[in-house]
Design an enzyme around this catalytic site. Structure first.
Site, short mmCIF file in Angstrom:
data_model
loop_
_atom_site.label_atom_id
_atom_site.label_comp_id
_atom_site.label_asym_id
_atom_site.label_seq_id
_atom_site.Cartn_x
_atom_site.Cartn_y
_atom_site.Cartn_z
N ARG A 97 0.82 -1.22 0.00
CA ARG A 97 0.00 0.00 0.00
C ARG A 97 0.85 1.26 0.00
O ARG A 97 0.41 2.30 -0.49
CB ARG A 97 -0.94 -0.02 1.21
CG ARG A 97 -1.98 -1.11 1.09
CD ARG A 97 -2.71 -1.36 2.38
NE ARG A 97 -3.49 -0.21 2.83
CZ ARG A 97 -4.31 -0.24 3.86
NH1 ARG A 97 -4.47 -1.36 4.55
NH2 ARG A 97 -4.98 0.82 4.21
N CYS A 154 -0.85 1.34 16.03
CA CYS A 154 -1.16 0.22 16.92
C CYS A 154 -1.11 0.68 18.36
O CYS A 154 -1.50 -0.04 19.26
CB CYS A 154 -0.21 -0.93 16.68
SG CYS A 154 1.46 -0.53 17.19
P1 NAD Z 1 -1.89 -6.60 7.23
O1 NAD Z 1 -1.91 -7.76 8.15
O2 NAD Z 1 -2.99 -6.47 6.25
O3 NAD Z 1 -0.54 -6.61 6.35
C1 NAD Z 1 0.74 -6.61 6.95
C2 NAD Z 1 1.74 -7.23 6.00
O4 NAD Z 1 1.40 -8.60 5.81
C3 NAD Z 1 1.75 -6.61 4.60
O5 NAD Z 1 3.09 -6.56 4.17
C4 NAD Z 1 0.93 -7.57 3.77
O6 NAD Z 1 1.31 -7.57 2.41
C5 NAD Z 1 1.23 -8.91 4.43
N1 NAD Z 1 0.14 -9.89 4.36
C6 NAD Z 1 -1.19 -9.64 4.29
N2 NAD Z 1 -1.89 -10.80 4.29
C7 NAD Z 1 -0.98 -11.79 4.39
C8 NAD Z 1 -1.06 -13.21 4.45
N3 NAD Z 1 -2.23 -13.83 4.41
N4 NAD Z 1 0.09 -13.92 4.55
C9 NAD Z 1 1.29 -13.30 4.61
N5 NAD Z 1 1.42 -11.95 4.56
C10 NAD Z 1 0.32 -11.21 4.45
O7 NAD Z 1 -1.76 -5.29 8.15
P2 NAD Z 1 -1.84 -3.76 7.70
O8 NAD Z 1 -3.25 -3.42 7.42
O9 NAD Z 1 -0.80 -3.45 6.70
O10 NAD Z 1 -1.38 -3.04 9.04
C11 NAD Z 1 -2.26 -2.61 10.04
C12 NAD Z 1 -2.27 -3.57 11.20
O11 NAD Z 1 -0.97 -3.70 11.74
C13 NAD Z 1 -3.16 -3.09 12.34
O12 NAD Z 1 -3.89 -4.18 12.85
C14 NAD Z 1 -2.16 -2.59 13.38
O13 NAD Z 1 -2.60 -2.62 14.71
C15 NAD Z 1 -1.02 -3.54 13.16
N6 NAD Z 1 0.24 -3.00 13.65
C16 NAD Z 1 0.75 -3.53 14.77
C17 NAD Z 1 1.92 -3.04 15.31
C18 NAD Z 1 2.49 -3.63 16.56
O14 NAD Z 1 3.58 -3.26 16.92
N7 NAD Z 1 1.79 -4.53 17.23
C19 NAD Z 1 2.58 -1.98 14.67
C20 NAD Z 1 2.04 -1.45 13.50
C21 NAD Z 1 0.85 -1.97 13.00
#
Ligand code: NAD
Length: 495
Positions: free
Chosen positions: A186, A290
């Site tokens: 994204r 987050c």
């Molecule tokens: P997401 O889970 O949609 O994607 C994260 C990453 O995973 C991306 O690079 C994506 O391409 C990949 N991905 C997506 N589906 C996948 C799958 N099935 N298998 C393997 N890889 C996959 O998350 P997002 O929307 O990009 O980010 C937002 C989320 O991240 C929120 O829930 C937020 O709370 C969390 N977050 C957590 C922290 C923390 O430290 N706990 C920090 C930042 C963001």
């Protein structure tokens, strides 16, 4: 890469960075849209399996030599990278605003936090040391050494496109491993810009690589037997699956997931200082953190205090200036995409239908400047929210605040513990006993005491509990060094 400027003169075609070369992908490309202007600023590919495998091969090839490179020589590359990041600070920050939507000040904060990880990782010659003891038995000595493992991958979320991979990559390479970063599809431009600087900083080819793409590319990295460990940050369902898969494959894993953070406002809180901290907690980064506040729990039976709090919170939130993050004076940018806005709108509708009282309706979009409303929302506040409502339980990831009440600290802590998540929680109070109780009992990884965003500095681990974190060791600081190294124990005797 040309500096991203307004108006955009040319759409950037993003490449992979593999083995020290910029390689055009044969995969399908999709548009990266600036969520404030709705203009296409770049195109990102979904890398093919051959391209991802090639990145792993090149990283694996670079590993033996890099591992043998003395730690001081390795960190010289990091010092150089740090200099280049400083020189390019403004451009790096502008890119984040353009691809993500956050305000330029928020982007500058993110750039700073990212660079701090490079600085901390540069302490590896001391931080990576093991320990020893003479004469564990007569004439026998024992010592522990830390050794790198090989190739790690980092799968990143969209909400901090610059910083999150830097929670891991600098430590991975400083300890002698090689790394493959897969940015969020994204907003992948920030990582490309970092890789350009890595290239300029003369890291040996293959030590630091970028492959573009989404879940399908992450899947290839997860399955690859030459990837020794995975650092994942994103949503809980994916984090959970990645944790399971890495366990099955025998890979090391850090898997950070979603959040729903409670902020307690005790009746002795200093409202004048608390309210500004809450504004950045709930509405900073347009609620896409987050560590964002989500549920504000006003504690105590004092109706006057409650009323004063709601009035002050509402008044401050109504004044937040929403617009394009590169424009002067803007305090909150758009959501990162149209889809993200639709998701938040869905939650607002759910809140209304579940009986919460909407006292500030961000759906009536009011923005500074002449931009399409497509991704914009204004701050939204619900009152009379209860723990059973979906807006109180699920992560909304947008500028929506829920105001709740609890009769005392015990009830408020029970409310926190009813949540499946345990990323962060904060308390605002003037009472040390309340603060200590809160820190002692609350099952969340990052605790704020009169702090609205409990973001650990680079020399502390970024923690998390329950459904917000799967693993043992965390990113950043000393724990990252443990994660990226094997502990080998040697026992020796000479006669
Ligand atoms: P997401 O889970 O949609 O994607 C994260 C990453 O995973 C991306 O690079 C994506 O391409 C990949 N991905 C997506 N589906 C996948 C799958 N099935 N298998 C393997 N890889 C996959 O998350 P997002 O929307 O990009 O980010 C937002 C989320 O991240 C929120 O829930 C937020 O709370 C969390 N977050 C957590 C922290 C923390 O430290 N706990 C920090 C930042 C963001």
């Amino acid at each position: 890469m040309a500096i991203l400027e307004e108006p955009i003169k040319k759409t950037l075609l993003l490449k992979n960075y593999i083995g020290g070369e910029w390689v055009e992908s044969k995969g399908e490309f999709h548009d990266i849209i600036n969520p404030a202007t709705c203009k296409t600023i770049s195109k990102v590919p979904s890398s093919t399996k051959e391209e991802v495998n090639e990145a792993v091969k090149k990283a694996n090839k670079a590993y033996p030599e890099w591992r043998r490179t003395p730690p001081l020589a390795r960190v010289r590359r990091l010092f150089q990278l740090k200099e280049l990041l400083e020189e390019n600070f403004e451009e790096l920050s502008r890119i984040q605003t353009m691809e993500h939507g956050k305000t330029i000040d928020e982007s500058r904060g993110e750039t700073r936090r990212g660079i701090e990880n490079v600085e901390v990782a540069a302490g590896i010659p001391s931080l990576m040391m093991g320990y020893n003891l003479e004469d564990i038995a007569t004439g026998i000595d024992e010592y522990l050494i830390r050794q790198p493992l090989g190739v790690f991958s980092c799968i990143a979320p969209f909400n901090f496109p610059f910083m999150v991979p830097l929670w891991f990559a600098p430590y991975a390479v400083a300890t002698g491993n090689c790394v493959i970063i897969k940015p969020s599809p994204r907003d992948p431009i920030s990582q490309v810009k970092i890789a350009e600087l890595v290239d300029e900083a003369d890291f040996p080819p293959g030590v630091w690589n970028i492959v573009q793409g989404g879940a399908e590319v992450a899947e290839i990295l997860l399955e690859h037997s030459d990837i020794k460990g995975v650092c994942f940050v994103g949503s809980t369902p994916v984090a959970k699956e990645i944790y399971k898969r890495c366990g099955q494959m025998g890979k090391r894993v850090i898997a950070q997931g979603s959040a729903k953070n409670f902020i307690l406002i005790m009746p002795d809180a200093n409202l004048e200082k608390t309210i500004p901290a809450l504004m950045t907690s709930f509405f900073g980064n347009t609620g896409q953190r987050c560590l964002s506040g989500a549920n504000a729990v006003v504690v105590g039976k004092d109706d006057v205090f409650y009323k004063n709090f709601v009035e002050a919170f509402l008044s401050a939130a109504s004044k937040i200036k929403v617009g394009y993050g590169l424009d002067d004076g803007v305090q909150m940018g758009p959501l990162q995409s149209k889809k993200a806005k639709e998701r938040v709108l869905g939650f607002i509708e759910k809140g209304v239908s579940e009986g919460a009282k909407i006292i500030l309706d961000g759906r009536k979009v009011k923005i500074t400047g002449n931009y399409p409303e497509t991704c914009f929302l204004n701050p939204t506040i619900f009152e009379e929210v209860t723990v059973d409502m979906s807006i109180a339980k699920e992560e909304i990831f947008g500028p929506v605040a829920n105001i709740m009440r609890a009769k005392d600290l015990d009830e408020a802590i029970d409310m926190i513990h009813a949540s499946r998540y345990g990323n962060a929680a904060s308390i605002f109070t003037s009472n040390g006993k309340f603060a200590r109780e809160f820190q002692y009992r609350v099952k969340c990884g990052n605790i704020g005491i009169n702090i609205g965003i409990a973001a650990p500095m680079a020399f502390f681990p970024f923690s998390g509990m329950k459904d917000s974190f799967f693993g043992i060791l965390h990113g950043q600081g000393k724990e990252a060094i443990r994660f990226f190294t094997e502990s080998k124990v040697v026992i020796q005797r000479w006669w």
